[in-house]
Design a protein around this motif. Structure first.
Motif, PDB file in Angstrom:
ATOM      1  N   THR A   1      24.475 -40.275  29.703  1.00  0.00           N
ATOM      2  CA  THR A   1      23.011 -40.298  29.686  1.00  0.00           C
ATOM      3  C   THR A   1      22.370 -39.102  30.385  1.00  0.00           C
ATOM      4  O   THR A   1      21.142 -38.956  30.333  1.00  0.00           O
ATOM      5  N   ASP A   2      23.175 -38.256  31.030  1.00  0.00           N
ATOM      6  CA  ASP A   2      22.672 -37.051  31.688  1.00  0.00           C
ATOM      7  C   ASP A   2      23.323 -35.843  31.026  1.00  0.00           C
ATOM      8  O   ASP A   2      24.552 -35.722  31.018  1.00  0.00           O
ATOM      9  N   ALA A   3      22.491 -34.965  30.479  1.00  0.00           N
ATOM     10  CA  ALA A   3      23.009 -33.808  29.741  1.00  0.00           C
ATOM     11  C   ALA A   3      23.229 -32.638  30.702  1.00  0.00           C
ATOM     12  O   ALA A   3      22.277 -31.952  31.082  1.00  0.00           O
ATOM     13  N   PHE A   4      24.474 -32.426  31.087  1.00  0.00           N
ATOM     14  CA  PHE A   4      24.771 -31.298  31.971  1.00  0.00           C
ATOM     15  C   PHE A   4      26.172 -30.759  31.692  1.00  0.00           C
ATOM     16  O   PHE A   4      27.104 -31.509  31.435  1.00  0.00           O
ATOM     17  N   ARG A   5      26.244 -29.434  31.666  1.00  0.00           N
ATOM     18  CA  ARG A   5      27.503 -28.692  31.587  1.00  0.00           C
ATOM     19  C   ARG A   5      27.402 -27.544  32.584  1.00  0.00           C
ATOM     20  O   ARG A   5      26.319 -27.302  33.147  1.00  0.00           O
ATOM     21  N   ASP A   6      28.478 -26.833  32.799  1.00  0.00           N
ATOM     22  CA  ASP A   6      28.421 -25.696  33.728  1.00  0.00           C
ATOM     23  C   ASP A   6      27.449 -24.625  33.250  1.00  0.00           C
ATOM     24  O   ASP A   6      26.760 -23.987  34.049  1.00  0.00           O
ATOM     25  N   ASP A   7      27.367 -24.449  31.925  1.00  0.00           N
ATOM     26  CA  ASP A   7      26.528 -23.377  31.390  1.00  0.00           C
ATOM     27  C   ASP A   7      25.118 -23.821  31.028  1.00  0.00           C
ATOM     28  O   ASP A   7      24.227 -22.979  30.861  1.00  0.00           O
TER      29      ASP A   7
END
Length: 282
Positions: A7-13
């Motif tokens: 539900t949380d959109a996060f990546r390193d980039d």
């Protein structure tokens, strides 16, 4: 802060802009709007057709697209905030607002308002449609869509109407539907997908996965209070009480949506996942 990749959109980039200051990422974006333009669109944890399905999006549902690469979109569904990767060909720009929704487990769209004409695609309950006119052929009423297709009027209702209060009857209409891990349609569905889609058709917003539902859906109840419409949870599973002694659920054991004695379900599930972990009233 505890984050959940579902539900949380996060990546390193890259990450969604609402997470700025909460996670580390090279860029933060608001995303662009998109809309599902196929009957059922698989959402996966990775941009890889070989990875499992987390959930599915239905025709007409809207999303926020954060990234596009190699034929995949990284997105978040507006309906329940689920994050994942979907094939780009299943998405398009947002069109006219939807007016109607398919209200039976499965239906067909036709090339014109005549059941004897070719079927163009099969549609699941929950599919959102934009109706522009109506037609009658040999006494049968149809709704004509902005795509030029036609659907049987009796299989639809206006999107704003939530006249069905007994969501258990909706769930019961899915009996014998094949079980599909991550499925959320009339063509294949899993246990939490059945709960989510049935309640959604009754006008209630519900999180997608059984652990999410067990944590925050409705209110906790004691098992002795159970009645029609209540939910029982196990580790990784959820079932709907049809009455105090009978449940309806999408069963991986039976590989279909089935009706089962609550006592039999407890006895069968106990060796695999233990006793029920809780009961909730939506």
């Amino acid at each position: 802060m505890t984050l959940d990749r579902r539900t949380d959109a996060f990546r390193d980039d890259l990450a969604e802009i609402s997470l700025k200051g909460k996670v580390q990422a090279d860029r933060f974006v608001a995303g662009s709007m998109g809309q599902v333009n196929v009957p059922v669109l698989d959402l996966r944890p990775q941009p890889d057709a070989g990875s499992g399905i987390d959930t599915q999006l239905l025709l007409g549902e809207t999303v926020r697209i954060f990234d596009q690469a190699d034929g995949w979109a990284w997105l978040k569904a507006d309906l329940d905030d689920y994050v994942g990767y979907a094939r780009l060909e299943g998405l398009g720009s947002v069109g006219q607002p939807a007016t109607h929704v398919i209200a039976v487990p499965r239906s067909f769209a036709y090339c014109e308002a005549d059941l004897k004409r070719p079927m163009t695609r099969a549609l699941s309950m929950g599919s959102r449609l934009t109706v522009v006119s109506s037609a009658r052929t040999r006494g049968t009423d149809y709704l004509v869509l902005d795509t030029g297709e036609a659907v049987f009027a009796g299989h639809c209702r206006m999107l704003a109407e939530h006249s069905v209060e007994d969501y258990v009857a909706i769930a019961g209409s899915f009996l014998e539907t094949p079980y599909l891990w991550g499925g959320r349609s009339g063509f294949g569905i899993d246990c939490s997908g059945l709960v989510q889609l049935s309640l959604m058709m009754a006008g209630k917003a519900v999180k997608r996965d059984s652990d999410m539902q067990a944590q925050g859906l409705g209110q906790l109840i004691d098992h002795e209070e159970r009645r029609r419409g209540d939910l029982v949870f196990w580790r990784g599973h959820v079932a709907i009480f049809e009455d105090r002694d009978t449940v309806i659920h999408a069963s991986g054991h039976k590989m279909r949506v089935t009706r089962e004695s609550f006592t039999d379900a407890i006895d069968r599930i106990r060796p695999l996942y233990g006793e029920p972990t809780g009961y909730r009233r939506p």
